[in-house]
Design a protein around this motif. Structure first.
Motif: not given
Length: 102
Positions: A76-102
């Protein structure tokens, strides 16, 4: 938990169709063989036909690293670049939520 949100902007409608096909093939492999990948969802965005948003949630960083090492992910990573104009990534750290208990 470990997560990220990714915004993919495709080059054009043909690229968007090819990207969606690639995503479908990749997600099928993730469903079959990645128990540490809790959520891997691809979203269309209303009114923006070239935009795709991924929401990815992993059991932990090790599960993400395992995901990144898989052949289907590398493909996927190798093939996607020729199809895309841009990629933006936001890395997440869990603060709180429903359905998030380990």
């Amino acid at each position: 938990m470990f997560g990220l949100v990714v915004r993919f902007t495709c080059k054009d409608e043909a690229s968007a169709a090819a990207f969606d096909q690639l995503v479908g093939e990749t997600i099928e492999k993730i469903r079959e063989g990645e128990p540490g990948t809790l959520v891997y969802a691809s979203h269309l965005v209303e009114g923006q036909p070239l935009l795709r948003i991924f929401y990815e949630l992993y059991r932990d960083r090790a599960a993400f690293d395992t995901h990144e090492e898989q052949e289907h992910t590398r493909r996927f990573l190798a093939a996607r670049d020729e199809l895309l104009a841009s990629v933006e990534v936001d890395w997440l750290s869990l603060q709180t939520g429903k359905g998030t208990a380990g």
